[in-house]
Design a protein around this motif. Structure first.
Motif, short mmCIF file in Angstrom:
data_model
loop_
_atom_site.label_atom_id
_atom_site.label_comp_id
_atom_site.label_asym_id
_atom_site.label_seq_id
_atom_site.Cartn_x
_atom_site.Cartn_y
_atom_site.Cartn_z
N GLY A 92 0.85 -1.19 -0.04
CA GLY A 92 0.11 0.00 0.12
C GLY A 92 0.94 1.35 -0.14
N ARG A 93 0.04 2.24 0.20
CA ARG A 93 0.83 3.64 -0.01
C ARG A 93 1.35 4.36 1.31
NH1 ARG A 93 -2.29 8.15 -3.30
NH2 ARG A 93 -1.47 6.89 -5.09
N VAL A 94 2.45 4.84 1.52
CA VAL A 94 2.77 5.31 2.63
C VAL A 94 3.34 6.67 2.24
CG1 VAL A 94 4.74 5.35 4.35
CG2 VAL A 94 3.64 3.43 3.94
N ARG A 95 2.74 7.78 2.81
CA ARG A 95 3.16 9.14 2.72
C ARG A 95 4.07 9.58 3.58
NH1 ARG A 95 -3.07 10.34 3.49
NH2 ARG A 95 -2.37 8.72 5.01
N LEU A 96 5.33 10.11 3.22
CA LEU A 96 6.45 10.30 4.04
C LEU A 96 6.79 11.81 3.99
CD1 LEU A 96 8.77 9.33 5.69
CD2 LEU A 96 9.72 8.59 3.71
N GLY A 97 6.69 12.55 4.97
CA GLY A 97 7.07 14.08 5.05
C GLY A 97 8.40 14.24 5.67
N ALA A 98 9.19 15.07 5.24
CA ALA A 98 10.50 15.44 5.93
C ALA A 98 10.82 16.95 5.54
CB ALA A 98 11.23 14.62 5.48
N PHE A 99 11.64 17.52 6.41
CA PHE A 99 12.07 19.06 6.00
C PHE A 99 13.20 18.91 4.95
CE2 PHE A 99 14.13 17.06 9.70
CZ PHE A 99 15.48 17.24 9.55
N ALA A 100 13.48 20.11 4.79
CA ALA A 100 14.56 20.20 3.42
C ALA A 100 15.66 19.56 3.38
CB ALA A 100 14.46 21.76 3.04
N THR A 101 16.27 19.75 4.41
CA THR A 101 17.61 19.00 4.52
C THR A 101 17.55 17.23 4.65
OG1 THR A 101 17.95 19.61 6.93
CG2 THR A 101 18.77 20.81 5.15
N ALA A 102 16.46 16.93 5.36
CA ALA A 102 16.33 15.49 5.53
C ALA A 102 15.86 14.85 4.20
CB ALA A 102 15.09 15.30 6.39
N CYS A 103 15.16 15.75 3.59
CA CYS A 103 14.80 15.42 2.03
C CYS A 103 16.03 15.19 1.06
CB CYS A 103 13.78 16.41 1.33
SG CYS A 103 12.11 16.11 1.87
N ARG A 104 16.98 15.90 1.48
CA ARG A 104 18.08 16.14 0.63
C ARG A 104 19.12 14.99 1.09
NH1 ARG A 104 18.63 21.15 0.20
NH2 ARG A 104 19.97 21.20 1.90
N GLY A 105 19.47 14.78 2.35
CA GLY A 105 20.47 14.03 2.67
C GLY A 105 20.22 12.80 3.40
N LEU A 106 18.99 12.68 3.38
CA LEU A 106 18.53 11.35 4.23
C LEU A 106 17.61 10.53 3.23
CD1 LEU A 106 18.45 9.35 6.74
CD2 LEU A 106 16.64 10.91 7.61
N LEU A 107 16.36 11.16 2.78
CA LEU A 107 15.56 10.30 2.29
C LEU A 107 15.76 9.70 0.83
CD1 LEU A 107 13.69 11.42 4.26
CD2 LEU A 107 11.82 12.02 2.51
N PRO A 108 16.58 10.39 -0.03
CA PRO A 108 16.96 9.51 -1.41
C PRO A 108 17.53 8.17 -1.10
CG PRO A 108 17.77 11.94 -1.23
CD PRO A 108 17.30 11.75 0.07
N PRO A 109 18.43 7.88 -0.22
CA PRO A 109 19.11 6.53 -0.26
C PRO A 109 17.98 5.67 0.46
CG PRO A 109 20.37 7.99 1.21
CD PRO A 109 19.22 8.85 0.47
N ALA A 110 17.18 6.23 1.35
CA ALA A 110 16.26 5.35 2.09
C ALA A 110 14.82 5.12 1.38
CB ALA A 110 15.43 6.31 3.15
N VAL A 111 14.31 5.96 0.50
CA VAL A 111 13.58 5.76 -0.29
C VAL A 111 13.87 4.74 -1.42
CG1 VAL A 111 11.87 6.59 -2.21
CG2 VAL A 111 12.11 7.85 -0.04
N ALA A 112 15.08 4.84 -1.90
CA ALA A 112 15.68 4.05 -2.88
C ALA A 112 15.61 2.48 -2.54
CB ALA A 112 16.89 4.44 -3.50
N ALA A 113 16.05 2.44 -1.11
CA ALA A 113 16.29 0.96 -0.55
C ALA A 113 14.93 0.38 -0.45
CB ALA A 113 16.92 0.99 0.68
N LEU A 114 14.03 1.12 -0.04
CA LEU A 114 12.41 0.59 0.01
C LEU A 114 11.92 0.38 -1.13
CD1 LEU A 114 11.09 3.13 2.58
CD2 LEU A 114 11.29 0.57 2.86
N ALA A 115 12.30 0.93 -2.23
CA ALA A 115 11.93 0.71 -3.63
C ALA A 115 12.18 -0.76 -4.10
CB ALA A 115 12.11 2.04 -4.68
N ALA A 116 13.66 -0.82 -3.75
CA ALA A 116 14.25 -1.96 -4.30
C ALA A 116 13.91 -3.35 -3.45
CB ALA A 116 15.78 -1.99 -4.12
N GLU A 117 13.57 -3.17 -2.20
CA GLU A 117 13.33 -4.21 -1.16
C GLU A 117 11.93 -4.39 -1.01
OE1 GLU A 117 14.93 -2.74 2.61
OE2 GLU A 117 16.96 -2.81 1.77
N GLN A 118 10.79 -3.55 -1.33
CA GLN A 118 9.44 -3.47 -0.87
C GLN A 118 8.59 -3.31 -2.35
OE1 GLN A 118 8.71 -4.97 1.85
NE2 GLN A 118 10.48 -4.71 2.87
#
Length: 303
Positions: A92-118
């Motif tokens: 299902g859908r997960v709506r994930l929010g984050a502030f600007a520097t987390a969007c830039r420095g944290l979320l890209p690899p986290a989202v990519a890993a989830l896309a590959a694993e789930q």
């Protein structure tokens, strides 16, 4: 039978106070929300919205129905959680929010890993400041949010939300290369008397932290430029138009015209993930938070 999507549209208008704001929260166009409300009015044979100036107000009947909609939507969420839990898979859908520097420095690899694993997980990201993110999670508009606060500027989090610490991020004072303090390795608030600051707008967590921290050291900061985006702050700073306090998370390599100085005591912000407690049983929430924790550990190792 009343259509669930139309109830959700009415509930959003009740929560946000306008069709435009409801549309933004739902990810629809204002026209689509208006059409949903119009269909709900025909379906219920009841006037739900009244024009008031350039906006709309809910009728008494609409207020009552919106209250019921809140309960219905909560029950639907619980049913979806239970089904997902029985399947034992993150779907299902997960709506994930984050502030600007987390969007830039944290979320890209986290989202990519989830896309590959789930493969069955539909992750959607929204950049949003921490106070708004907490409110959106509470209202069910976001499922998970990465937020932060400073040690002396705590973020208010509703008791209905669960939270998990991710880690700590430090910030440095940035000055132009030709600044009087540029050759020092560290500074204290007292060293910054009379400096012109480049900072986030008033009301933001970072702005409030700066003002509070300087005042605690009996220094009144001069906020000359209020700029939200850190990269834009750097452009001003590099041309000698002030100094700034920038976190390390998501910070790009500094240009040769800028120096980073440690501030003593070290400014520390705490990052954590929040989600609705009642959604804790969703496997999709669990794997999302786990991915954020793993990614943060890797980010820390590379900074």
């Amino acid at each position: 039978m009343i259509d669930l999507g139309r109830l959700r549209a009415l509930h959003a208008v009740a929560v946000h106070g306008s069709i435009n704001a409801a549309a933004a929260a739902l990810g629809y166009t204002p026209s689509a929300v208006s059409q949903q409300i119009a269909k709900l009015e025909r379906e219920t044979r009841t006037t739900l919205l009244e024009r008031r100036g350039r906006g709309v107000v809910l009728t008494d009947a609409a207020q009552s129905l919106a209250g019921t909609a809140h309960s219905v939507l909560a029950l639907v969420e619980q049913a979806e959680i239970r089904l997902e839990q029985l399947r034992g898979a993150a779907v299902g859908r997960v709506r994930l929010g984050a502030f600007a520097t987390a969007c830039r420095g944290l979320l890209p690899p986290a989202v990519a890993a989830l896309a590959a694993e789930q493969a069955e997980l539909d992750l959607r990201v929204l950049e949003v400041d921490p106070p708004s993110a907490v409110e959106m999670v509470s209202r069910g508009e976001l499922d998970v949010a990465v937020v932060h606060d400073w040690t002396n500027t705590p973020l208010a989090v509703d008791e209905s939300l669960a939270r998990h610490p991710l880690g700590e991020d430090h910030a440095d004072v940035l000055v132009p290369a030709g600044h009087r303090l540029a050759e020092q390795s560290s500074v204290q608030p007292e060293d910054l008397v009379g400096e012109r600051w480049i900072c986030q707008p008033a009301g933001s967590i970072c702005h409030d932290w700066l003002v509070r921290t300087m005042r605690e050291a009996r220094v009144e900061p001069i906020v000359a430029h209020e700029i939200t985006e850190y990269q834009t702050q750097l452009e001003f700073l590099a041309l000698g138009q002030g100094i700034a306090l920038l976190p390390r998370l998501g910070r790009a390599a500094l240009p040769p015209t800028v120096r980073a100085l440690r501030l003593r005591p070290v400014p520390t912000r705490r990052l954590f993930a929040v989600w609705r407690e009642r959604a804790s049983r969703r496997p999709a929430i669990a794997v999302t938070v786990q991915a954020l924790v793993r990614t943060w550990d890797k980010v820390v190792q590379t900074t």
